[in-house]
Write a protein that holds these residues in place. Structure first.
Motif, short mmCIF file in Angstrom:
data_model
loop_
_atom_site.label_atom_id
_atom_site.label_comp_id
_atom_site.label_asym_id
_atom_site.label_seq_id
_atom_site.Cartn_x
_atom_site.Cartn_y
_atom_site.Cartn_z
N GLY A 212 0.84 -1.19 0.00
CA GLY A 212 0.00 0.00 0.00
C GLY A 212 0.87 1.24 0.00
N GLY A 213 0.47 2.26 -0.72
CA GLY A 213 1.28 3.46 -0.79
C GLY A 213 0.46 4.68 -1.14
N ILE A 214 1.05 5.84 -0.92
CA ILE A 214 0.41 7.10 -1.23
C ILE A 214 1.45 8.05 -1.80
N GLU A 215 1.01 8.93 -2.71
CA GLU A 215 1.91 9.87 -3.37
C GLU A 215 1.28 11.26 -3.39
N VAL A 226 5.57 4.07 0.71
CA VAL A 226 5.07 2.75 0.34
C VAL A 226 5.41 1.76 1.45
N TYR A 227 4.42 0.98 1.86
CA TYR A 227 4.62 -0.10 2.83
C TYR A 227 4.39 -1.43 2.13
N GLN A 228 5.26 -2.40 2.40
CA GLN A 228 5.18 -3.71 1.74
C GLN A 228 5.42 -4.81 2.76
N GLU A 229 4.57 -5.82 2.71
CA GLU A 229 4.70 -7.01 3.55
C GLU A 229 4.62 -8.23 2.66
N ALA A 230 5.57 -9.16 2.79
CA ALA A 230 5.59 -10.31 1.89
C ALA A 230 6.31 -11.47 2.53
N VAL A 231 6.08 -12.68 1.98
CA VAL A 231 6.82 -13.84 2.43
C VAL A 231 8.30 -13.62 2.15
N ASP A 232 9.15 -14.22 2.92
CA ASP A 232 10.59 -14.03 2.82
C ASP A 232 11.08 -14.32 1.40
N GLY A 233 11.78 -13.34 0.81
CA GLY A 233 12.31 -13.49 -0.53
C GLY A 233 11.50 -12.74 -1.58
N PHE A 254 9.46 -0.47 4.41
CA PHE A 254 8.83 0.84 4.25
C PHE A 254 9.76 1.69 3.40
N TYR A 255 9.24 2.25 2.31
CA TYR A 255 10.03 3.03 1.38
C TYR A 255 9.55 4.48 1.38
N LEU A 256 10.51 5.38 1.31
CA LEU A 256 10.21 6.81 1.23
C LEU A 256 10.99 7.39 0.06
N GLN A 257 10.33 8.08 -0.83
CA GLN A 257 10.97 8.66 -2.01
C GLN A 257 10.62 10.14 -2.10
N PHE A 258 11.66 10.93 -2.32
CA PHE A 258 11.48 12.38 -2.47
C PHE A 258 12.14 12.82 -3.76
N GLN A 259 11.43 13.63 -4.56
CA GLN A 259 11.94 14.04 -5.86
C GLN A 259 11.71 15.54 -6.07
N LEU A 260 12.78 16.21 -6.48
CA LEU A 260 12.68 17.60 -6.93
C LEU A 260 12.64 17.58 -8.45
N LYS A 261 11.61 18.14 -9.04
CA LYS A 261 11.45 18.09 -10.48
C LYS A 261 12.65 18.72 -11.19
N SER A 272 11.26 1.03 -8.89
CA SER A 272 11.42 -0.37 -9.28
C SER A 272 10.43 -1.27 -8.56
N VAL A 273 10.20 -1.01 -7.28
CA VAL A 273 9.24 -1.80 -6.50
C VAL A 273 7.84 -1.68 -7.10
N LEU A 274 7.42 -0.46 -7.41
CA LEU A 274 6.09 -0.25 -7.97
C LEU A 274 5.98 -0.76 -9.40
N ASP A 275 7.05 -0.62 -10.20
CA ASP A 275 7.05 -1.15 -11.57
C ASP A 275 6.82 -2.65 -11.56
N TYR A 276 7.45 -3.35 -10.61
CA TYR A 276 7.31 -4.81 -10.53
C TYR A 276 5.95 -5.21 -9.96
N ALA A 277 5.52 -4.50 -8.92
CA ALA A 277 4.30 -4.89 -8.21
C ALA A 277 3.03 -4.60 -8.99
N ILE A 278 3.04 -3.53 -9.79
CA ILE A 278 1.82 -3.10 -10.48
C ILE A 278 2.07 -3.11 -11.99
#
Length: 287
Positions: A212-215, A226-233, A254-261, A272-278
């Motif tokens: 689950g995540g918010i932007e 972004v928060y992620q919970e998964a089986v090991d691996g 738990f991932y935190l990303q900050f971007q200056l345009k 990369s996490v979101l590209d793979y997950a969604i």
């Protein structure tokens, strides 16, 4: 209906060679073998990770046919299939001392992509073993993009294997795997949007991954949590294998990303996490 289509027939030939290096004395920390699929036919490695290097001398033969709407130029249907022929036995495996499969050829992998409209896309894949005349694995993914900023995915995958012998009880265990997944990108307004993914193991009646995540994005900067919970691996974004969850521990991240345009961003692993997950998220964001 007066629509007319252009059909293409596109053969593909791919040769891969890599020298053999003895790696039995090297530890394997997290390298796994990629699940076999049509996309795997043309990859440069059968492994995920860096603890094992391929040995290969193989030729892939593939065939693709596309149906293109001549009025709009949009591809409506894409059918593809292929098979790998091994010119020599593969010797490198993920487990030292365990010989690799010595089949002269791979299973036949096929994929079909049907896009009836700009908003809907259906992808199905299958792997068929000509020696046993049985389907070993496959799946289907439906994608709905009602707007350019909204995305929904619903998918199902399965694997069929021979029963495994339990060394303790002596009983045969069902090794089949059935898994379902759901993911979405939901905009709340022009500045806020939500991300979610749920990967569920139908066989074991358990959750494999929850995300689950918010932007928040303005004209000058963007921040994601972004928060992620998964089986090991499963938190390894390069691991696209089926996972049995009955004896595995769970990982939390738990991932935190900050971007200056215009100046780049920090913690780009979130992309990369979101590209793979969604599925479809990378294309939605111009990657």
């Amino acid at each position: 209906n007066d629509r007319s289509f252009l059909q293409t027939l596109e053969p593909r030939l791919y040769y891969l060679y890599a020298d053999y290096e003895d790696q039995d004395n090297l530890p394997n920390f997290d390298t796994t073998e990629v699940d076999f699929s049509y996309q795997q036919l043309f990859r440069e490695s059968r492994f995920n990770g860096y603890d094992r290097l391929d040995d290969a001398d193989q030729t892939t033969v593939g065939l693709m046919s596309r149906f293109i709407d001549q009025q709009s130029g949009r591809e409506i249907l894409n059918l593809a299939a292929g098979q790998i022929f091994y010119n020599r036995d593969r010797r490198v495996s993920t487990t030292p001392g365990v010989p690799y499969d010595r089949s002269p050829s791979s299973e036949i992998a096929a994929e079909a992509v049907y896009t009836p409209s700009e908003a809907f896309r259906f992808t199905t894949s299958i792997s068929w073993d000509p020696d046993t005349n049985k389907t070993s694995e496959g799946g289907i993914l439906g994608q709905w993009t009602p707007t350019e900023h909204m995305l929904f995915n619903l998918g199902y995958r399965y694997r069929r294997e021979a029963p495994e012998l339990d060394p303790i009880t002596g009983d045969f265990i069902n090794a089949d795997i059935d898994q379902a997944e759901f993911s979405a990108v939901i905009p709340l307004n022009h500045q806020w949007r939500l991300f979610t993914r749920w990967h569920y193991d139908i066989t074991d009646n358990s959750s494999l991954e929850t995300l689950g995540g918010i932007e928040y994005e303005s004209c000058c900067w963007m921040i994601r949590m972004v928060y992620q919970e998964a089986v090991d691996g499963a938190l390894d974004i390069d691991n696209n294998n089926f996972v049995a969850s009955d004896e595995l521990e769970r990982d939390y991240a738990f991932y935190l990303q900050f971007q200056l345009k215009g100046l780049g961003d920090l913690a780009d692993k979130v992309d990369s996490v979101l590209d793979y997950a969604i599925p479809g998220f990378a294309k939605m964001n111009g990657r």
